[in-house]
Motif scaffolding. Structure first.
Motif, PDB file in Angstrom:
ATOM      1  N   ALA A 169       0.834  -1.200   0.000  1.00 51.32           N
ATOM      2  CA  ALA A 169       0.000   0.000   0.000  1.00 51.32           C
ATOM      3  C   ALA A 169       0.866   1.246   0.000  1.00 51.32           C
ATOM      4  O   ALA A 169       2.075   1.189   0.208  1.00 51.32           O
ATOM      5  N   GLY A 170       0.181   2.390  -0.238  1.00 50.25           N
ATOM      6  CA  GLY A 170       0.872   3.672  -0.176  1.00 50.25           C
ATOM      7  C   GLY A 170       1.703   3.960  -1.400  1.00 50.25           C
ATOM      8  O   GLY A 170       2.922   4.112  -1.313  1.00 50.25           O
ATOM      9  N   GLY A 171       1.055   4.025  -2.554  1.00 50.34           N
ATOM     10  CA  GLY A 171       1.779   4.303  -3.792  1.00 50.34           C
ATOM     11  C   GLY A 171       2.665   3.152  -4.217  1.00 50.34           C
ATOM     12  O   GLY A 171       3.873   3.313  -4.416  1.00 50.34           O
ATOM     13  N   ALA A 172       2.056   1.974  -4.354  1.00 52.72           N
ATOM     14  CA  ALA A 172       2.809   0.787  -4.761  1.00 52.72           C
ATOM     15  C   ALA A 172       3.184   0.878  -6.231  1.00 52.72           C
ATOM     16  O   ALA A 172       2.397   1.333  -7.074  1.00 52.72           O
ATOM     17  N   VAL A 173       4.389   0.420  -6.555  1.00 50.65           N
ATOM     18  CA  VAL A 173       4.890   0.487  -7.922  1.00 50.65           C
ATOM     19  C   VAL A 173       5.534  -0.844  -8.287  1.00 50.65           C
ATOM     20  O   VAL A 173       6.376  -1.359  -7.541  1.00 50.65           O
ATOM     21  N   VAL A 174       5.139  -1.384  -9.440  1.00 51.49           N
ATOM     22  CA  VAL A 174       5.777  -2.573  -9.998  1.00 51.49           C
ATOM     23  C   VAL A 174       6.583  -2.141 -11.218  1.00 51.49           C
ATOM     24  O   VAL A 174       6.036  -1.559 -12.151  1.00 51.49           O
ATOM     25  N   SER A 175       7.882  -2.427 -11.196  1.00 49.54           N
ATOM     26  CA  SER A 175       8.763  -2.030 -12.297  1.00 49.54           C
ATOM     27  C   SER A 175       9.366  -3.268 -12.941  1.00 49.54           C
ATOM     28  O   SER A 175       9.843  -4.176 -12.240  1.00 49.54           O
ATOM     29  N   ARG A 176       9.338  -3.280 -14.258  1.00 51.46           N
ATOM     30  CA  ARG A 176       9.994  -4.349 -15.015  1.00 51.46           C
ATOM     31  C   ARG A 176      10.469  -3.780 -16.345  1.00 51.46           C
ATOM     32  O   ARG A 176      10.217  -2.611 -16.661  1.00 51.46           O
ATOM     33  N   ARG A 177      11.141  -4.587 -17.131  1.00 50.02           N
ATOM     34  CA  ARG A 177      11.700  -4.084 -18.389  1.00 50.02           C
ATOM     35  C   ARG A 177      10.633  -3.519 -19.312  1.00 50.02           C
ATOM     36  O   ARG A 177      10.850  -2.526 -19.998  1.00 50.02           O
ATOM     37  N   GLN A 178       9.457  -4.167 -19.339  1.00 44.98           N
ATOM     38  CA  GLN A 178       8.421  -3.740 -20.276  1.00 44.98           C
ATOM     39  C   GLN A 178       7.729  -2.447 -19.877  1.00 44.98           C
ATOM     40  O   GLN A 178       7.012  -1.847 -20.685  1.00 44.98           O
ATOM     41  N   GLY A 179       7.867  -2.033 -18.611  1.00 48.57           N
ATOM     42  CA  GLY A 179       7.189  -0.819 -18.192  1.00 48.57           C
ATOM     43  C   GLY A 179       6.983  -0.762 -16.702  1.00 48.57           C
ATOM     44  O   GLY A 179       7.697  -1.410 -15.929  1.00 48.57           O
ATOM     45  N   MET A 180       5.952  -0.002 -16.267  1.00 50.43           N
ATOM     46  CA  MET A 180       5.726   0.235 -14.845  1.00 50.43           C
ATOM     47  C   MET A 180       4.241   0.324 -14.562  1.00 50.43           C
ATOM     48  O   MET A 180       3.463   0.875 -15.347  1.00 50.43           O
ATOM     49  N   LEU A 181       3.831  -0.231 -13.417  1.00 46.36           N
ATOM     50  CA  LEU A 181       2.452  -0.164 -12.947  1.00 46.36           C
ATOM     51  C   LEU A 181       2.442   0.528 -11.598  1.00 46.36           C
ATOM     52  O   LEU A 181       3.170   0.127 -10.675  1.00 46.36           O
ATOM     53  N   GLU A 182       1.613   1.585 -11.462  1.00 47.25           N
ATOM     54  CA  GLU A 182       1.472   2.297 -10.203  1.00 47.25           C
ATOM     55  C   GLU A 182       0.025   2.192  -9.745  1.00 47.25           C
ATOM     56  O   GLU A 182      -0.900   2.288 -10.557  1.00 47.25           O
ATOM     57  N   ALA A 183      -0.184   2.006  -8.419  1.00 47.51           N
ATOM     58  CA  ALA A 183      -1.536   1.909  -7.886  1.00 47.51           C
ATOM     59  C   ALA A 183      -1.533   2.279  -6.417  1.00 47.51           C
ATOM     60  O   ALA A 183      -0.485   2.270  -5.751  1.00 47.51           O
ATOM     61  N   ASP A 184      -2.733   2.626  -5.896  1.00 45.97           N
ATOM     62  CA  ASP A 184      -2.833   2.898  -4.467  1.00 45.97           C
ATOM     63  C   ASP A 184      -2.503   1.646  -3.659  1.00 45.97           C
ATOM     64  O   ASP A 184      -1.892   1.730  -2.588  1.00 45.97           O
ATOM     65  N   GLU A 185      -2.904   0.500  -4.189  1.00 43.24           N
ATOM     66  CA  GLU A 185      -2.683  -0.763  -3.480  1.00 43.24           C
ATOM     67  C   GLU A 185      -2.508  -1.891  -4.489  1.00 43.24           C
ATOM     68  O   GLU A 185      -3.242  -1.969  -5.471  1.00 43.24           O
TER      69      GLU A 185
END
Length: 293
Positions: free
Chosen positions: A248-264
């Motif tokens: 939670a709290g501005g979670a970010v998934v980063s990988r070579r193909q791009g990035m996903l940001e979400a509240d949770e």
């Protein structure tokens, strides 16, 4: 009797030892200290054995070396040497120290035991390659302070806590309450607090771990290796039985193909999937194809 005579060499015989430290000859040979009777020394062990013994009647101390074995009720300590202080009720063991009782075992380069007036060991301080081991958990650190009355263990420097069946928690400092099964692990700049099992590993500044619930709360910023990606956030909660973690709290998934940001972001480790909730934003590199995170 050879071992007992060697222990008393230069002490002037058994009579010198008896008035000071309530000792007698053990039936099986060696040096043995009997439990104190009425009016005897408080906080003393019920049995002491060693190859060599020296006594200072003025300071009320006994120093023993060689195959040392000291017993306090059901607790037994072995080492290369020991220094017993009668008035303080302390025993300082050095060299290959092992302390055992029905609940488990403790090891260290140096171990200091503190005894109550009734002879119970109420505290043990272990230093140097220190460890406390039981059937359900173990703690390893540079220094461990075990308060047996409060059933609390405090560990400092290079701390590792193992919990059955496969949980490993590490950090710079840890406090474990044996009654509740709750542990607090603090991290440092060089040693972040981490929790891991077969599903994955999450690192942060602090881990609150419950052995009863098999849950951990990690305070951030937190980071985790997620499949082929990196996941960060302000904090995380993980159910170690189910293999599910919520970032939670501005979670970010980063990988070579791009990035996903979400509240949770909820991660289902065993299904190898995640669910993003709240305000969500995705970016990706077109040259690398799929926009999926």
């Amino acid at each position: 009797m050879r071992r007992a005579r060697a222990a008393f060499a230069g002490l002037g015989g058994v009579a010198l030892l008896c008035p000071l430290l309530w000792c007698l000859w053990a039936p099986g040979g060696g040096l043995a200290a009997a439990a104190p009777q009425a009016g005897g020394a408080p906080g003393t062990p019920s049995n002491v054995r060693a190859d060599q013994v020296s006594i200072d009647s003025r300071s009320g101390t006994l120093v023993a070396s060689g195959h040392v074995s000291v017993t306090y009720g059901t607790l037994r300590a072995t080492s290369d040497s020991v220094r017993l202080n009668r008035s303080g009720g302390t025993a300082v063991f050095t060299g290959h120290v092992a302390v055992t009782d029905p609940a488990g075992r403790a090891l260290g380069d140096t171990v200091t035991l503190y005894a109550a007036p009734d002879g119970r060991v109420v505290r043990a301080v272990l230093a140097g390659h220190a460890s406390v081991e039981t059937p359900s958990y173990a703690v390893i650190a540079d220094r461990i302070d075990a308060d047996r009355d409060r059933e609390r263990v405090t560990a400092d420097a290079h701390v590792t806590l193992f919990s059955q069946p496969d949980v490993i928690v590490t950090g710079a400092r840890a406090t474990y309450d044996q009654r509740t099964g709750d542990a607090v692990i603090l991290g440092s700049a060089s040693a972040p607090a981490t929790v891991q099992n077969r599903d994955g590993r999450i690192a942060g500044t602090r881990v609150d771990f419950s052995r009863r619930d098999m849950r951990a709360v990690i305070r951030g910023p937190v980071s985790a290796d997620l499949f082929d990606a990196k996941l960060t956030g302000a904090g995380a909660t993980v159910d170690l039985r189910q293999g599910v973690a919520v970032f939670a709290g501005g979670a970010v998934v980063s990988r070579r193909q791009g990035m996903l940001e979400a509240d949770e972001i909820t991660v289902f480790y065993r299904d190898r999937r995640l669910v993003a909730e709240g305000r969500t934003h995705m970016t990706y590199r077109e040259s690398e194809g799929s926009p999926s995170p």
